[in-house]
Design an enzyme around this catalytic site. Structure first.
Site, mmCIF file in Angstrom:
data_model
loop_
_atom_site.group_PDB
_atom_site.id
_atom_site.type_symbol
_atom_site.label_atom_id
_atom_site.label_comp_id
_atom_site.label_asym_id
_atom_site.label_seq_id
_atom_site.Cartn_x
_atom_site.Cartn_y
_atom_site.Cartn_z
ATOM 1 C CB ALA A 202 47.400 39.284 28.610
ATOM 2 C CG HIS A 203 46.359 39.431 34.902
ATOM 3 N ND1 HIS A 203 47.681 39.766 34.745
ATOM 4 C CD2 HIS A 203 45.938 40.076 36.024
ATOM 5 C CE1 HIS A 203 48.053 40.554 35.750
ATOM 6 N NE2 HIS A 203 47.025 40.763 36.538
ATOM 7 N NE ARG A 204 47.257 44.929 35.169
ATOM 8 C CZ ARG A 204 47.533 44.603 36.426
ATOM 9 N NH1 ARG A 204 46.625 44.740 37.370
ATOM 10 N NH2 ARG A 204 48.700 44.146 36.750
ATOM 11 C CG ASP A 279 47.976 42.560 31.066
ATOM 12 O OD1 ASP A 279 48.438 41.680 31.822
ATOM 13 O OD2 ASP A 279 46.826 42.480 30.564
#
Ligand code: UD1
Ligand code: UDP
Length: 362
Positions: A202-204, A279
């Site tokens: 997850a990094h969005r 994501d």
């Protein structure tokens, strides 16, 4: 002959440009590889150049900006000076990052044609900086390399001015070219203490810059029906630390947090996991590649990779903990039969792209 400039600024751009750099090197067309420094840590940049056995970039920028606007402007100024010196026939950009928009604008200001690899993706989610970057880049590009029919249809609907070519996505080329190498070289499975696991990333920005989404993900990880392996993006680590949540995440039993991994290790984790929750954009594509073929829960409100959903690989489950956990429970229990062919192409996207360059510039 004037050179083709190939631009990459972040981790996924290096990976997706690698098959194009390789295919170009087999032609007589001269090329110049520029790393524009948006990602700069060893494990977000140089590690991929080594993993993918790419030549060292001919030019690398050091970017010091701290805001997205300043980052875009700094890359644009660096590119502007470089383009004045090199006078290329075309500037090739890939994807939807700030580096892509910056390099495309710099080329546009110098009246140099732009080729947009992975053109035409649309999430229709205007909270995402990537949605603006890809739309803007598509509308100033002369050559639009659309990975799928859907992407091509998006471009036609928006009446872009450039020529559209259907190529497939080079993410699939990269998996096909590197999975056999990964199987020989990667030792990552020796570090995984679980038999069965979910691979999470997850990094969005619209997720991890929002504390309530971070809290939701924390709860999902603490209640997951099976153990989680989580190579953590630096943006996410920074946000968890700022919100005093990193130690709590690290202490979760059955969650293995790893640093950002190299491409070969990451391919092996995708191949061996039970399920992916992410994501990421690129991972939604790679999950459909031959040799990987894994179900994906997309922890976002939308996807610009609808093809993965329609083919049965991906499901958009949002960011609410209850929905994510319910989808995880279901996915872990149910074995689904996934298609053999990827909706993102057959691994020939880079060759098709380079053939088009040959027709126009050689
Ligand atoms: C960028 C892209 C995103 C892409 C992602 C790939 C934009 C708007 N976003 O997001 O579309 O999916 O790259 O991973 O272009 N950082 C480090 N070391 C690094 C790189 C970043 O510590 O090598 C940290 C810094 O604190 C930085 C933050 O991560 O401020 C965000 O980095 P940035 O490149 O601005 O955006 P990403 O979240 O990586
Ligand atoms: N990836 C990797 N190591 C990791 C996480 C991802 O090599 O620890 C690779 C992954 O295989 C894919 C790309 O990085 O090719 C995706 O990058 P990211 O999710 O950062 O960006 P996005 O695709 O969302 O723009």
């Amino acid at each position: 002959m004037k050179p083709v400039v190939v631009v990459a600024g972040t981790r996924p751009e290096i990976i997706k440009m690698a098959p194009i750099i390789r295919a170009l090197s087999k032609t007589k067309i001269p090329s110049v590889f520029v790393h524009c420094g948006q990602h700069y840590d060893y494990n977000m940049a140089q590690q991929f150049i080594e993993n993918l056995e790419l030549p060292a970039p001919d030019y690398s920028f050091k970017i010091e900006a701290s805001s997205p606007g300043a980052q875009t402007a700094e890359i644009m100024m660096n590119m502007d000076q470089l383009l004045e010196k090199i006078e290329p026939s075309i500037v090739l950009v890939e994807g939807d990052t700030n580096s892509v928009l910056a390099a495309a604008l710099a080329a546009n200001k110098r009246v140099i044609p732009i080729g947009h690899v992975e053109a035409g993706l649309r999430s229709f989610d205007l909270r995402m900086p990537e949605e603006h970057n890809r739309r803007l880049t598509d509308h100033i590009s002369e050559y639009l390399f659309a990975p799928t029919e859907k992407a091509k249809a998006n471009l036609l609907k928006e009446n872009v001015w450039g020529k559209i070519y259907l190529t497939g996505n080079t993410a699939i080329d990269a998996v096909i070219q590197h999975l056999p190498i990964a199987e020989k070289k990667s030792a990552i499975m020796e570090k995984i203490p679980f038999q069965t696991f979910v691979l999470a990333t997850a990094h969005r920005a619209e997720n991890v810059d929002n504390v309530s989404v971070l809290e939701s993900f924390m709860e999902v990880f603490s209640k997951s029906p099976i153990p989680i392996v989580y190579p953590m993006h630096p943006r996410t680590k920074k946000r968890l630390q700022e919100n005093k949540m990193f130690a709590q995440m690290e202490a979760l039993r059955d969650v293995l947090i790893l640093p950002p991994l190299g491409y070969l290790d990451f391919l092996i984790l995708m191949k061996n996991c039970k399920l992916i929750i992410t994501d990421s954009g690129g991972i939604q594509e790679e999950a459909t590649a031959p040799g990987i073929r894994k179900p994906v829960l997309v922890i976002r409100l939308s996807t610009e990779r609808q093809e993965a959903v329609e083919a049965g690989f991906a499901k958009v489950v949002g960011t609410d903990k209850k929905n994510i956990l319910a989808a995880m429970e279901e996915a872990v229990k149910k074995e689904v039969e996934l298609p053999y062919a990827s909706p993102f192409g057959d691994g020939t996207a880079a060759q098709k792209t380079v053939d088009i360059l040959k027709e126009n510039f050689a």
